[in-house]
Design a protein around this motif. Structure first.
Motif: not given
Length: 258
Positions: A152, A177-178, A181-182, A184-185
């Motif tokens: 990450y 957007f990516l 996503q990260q 959120l991860s």
């Protein structure tokens, strides 16, 4: 298998029709659908479950259960199956040109588009295929959670660097957007860890035994973990972990009730 339609379809469709780019959008839809189908077929071949498929404007995304928890070499093959589709696309374009369905100029444009998608997908950024392949490589040497954190961190660093270097608005939107996503991860890393431990508890590998002091499991080995001055088998350690988590939740619930 459940099929869900993403709400992104409506604004994306309006944008494509307004910009007269529907042919390119249709090509991307076809290529990325084939890409994801290759992932699904490889996953099915290795007996992974695919409980849900989400239809996006640019293709569909398959939810592969426990991808990232099992065999490193099998999952690397599953991840490589998608990019391999892009190597076949040039031959399909040659066939279309041969039968006069598209011009050579337009075929060259579509091939450049195909190459761009392939190269972007192989960037070492999670959750792209390149980022997931990098994670498999990291898990050869690092415990599960440590591998996630390193992956990450590298992904976020690369996204921020690319965002700083590019001036293309559409690419910047994809990078944002990516990045989302990260983030959120990162927020759900504990849940991801518990899903991994649950998977390992049900199907621990019978390969090389690795004795180590880390309070975590290596994906590539059967773990024997040093815990409170004794060596514990992997399943016993995972059982102890979930018992402690359950006790912690009960204590927190009791404190809230008080």
């Amino acid at each position: 298998m459940k099929i869900r339609i993403s709400w992104w379809w409506l604004p994306y469709g309006i944008l494509m029709l307004a910009s007269n780019m529907w042919k390119s959008a249709l090509f991307l839809l076809l290529v990325l659908s084939l890409h994801e189908s290759a992932h699904m077929m490889a996953a099915k071949a290795f007996h992974y479950e695919v409980p849900q498929v989400v239809l996006y404007p640019f293709g569909f995304g398959a939810s592969i259960l426990h991808l990232g928890h099992g065999s490193l070499w099998r999952e690397t093959l599953i991840l490589l199956a998608g990019p391999c589709v892009h190597l076949v696309v040039p031959f399909l374009l040659i066939v279309l040109v041969k039968f006069d369905l598209i011009s050579i100029t337009y075929a060259n444009y579509l091939e450049q588009l195909n190459q761009s998608v392939l190269l972007f997908n192989l960037l070492p950024i999670y959750p792209l295929d390149g980022g997931r392949i990098l994670l498999n490589f990291l898990h050869l040497f690092l415990p599960y959670c440590c591998g996630l954190w390193v992956n990450y961190a590298l992904s976020v660093s690369l996204v921020l660097y690319l965002f700083h270097e590019t001036a293309v608005l559409s690419f910047q939107i994809v990078l944002l957007f990516l990045l989302f996503q990260q983030l959120l991860s990162w927020l759900f890393i504990k849940r991801e860890k518990e899903q991994f431990y649950y998977y390992r508890y049900l199907s621990a590998p019978k390969r090389i035994r690795l004795k180590h002091p880390f309070q975590d499991c290596f994906r590539a080995f059967y773990n024997v973990i040093r815990f409170e001055k004794e060596w514990m088998q992997e399943k016993a350690w995972i059982r102890r972990y979930f018992e402690k988590e359950d006790l912690k939740k009960r204590k927190q619930s009791h404190q809230i009730m008080l």
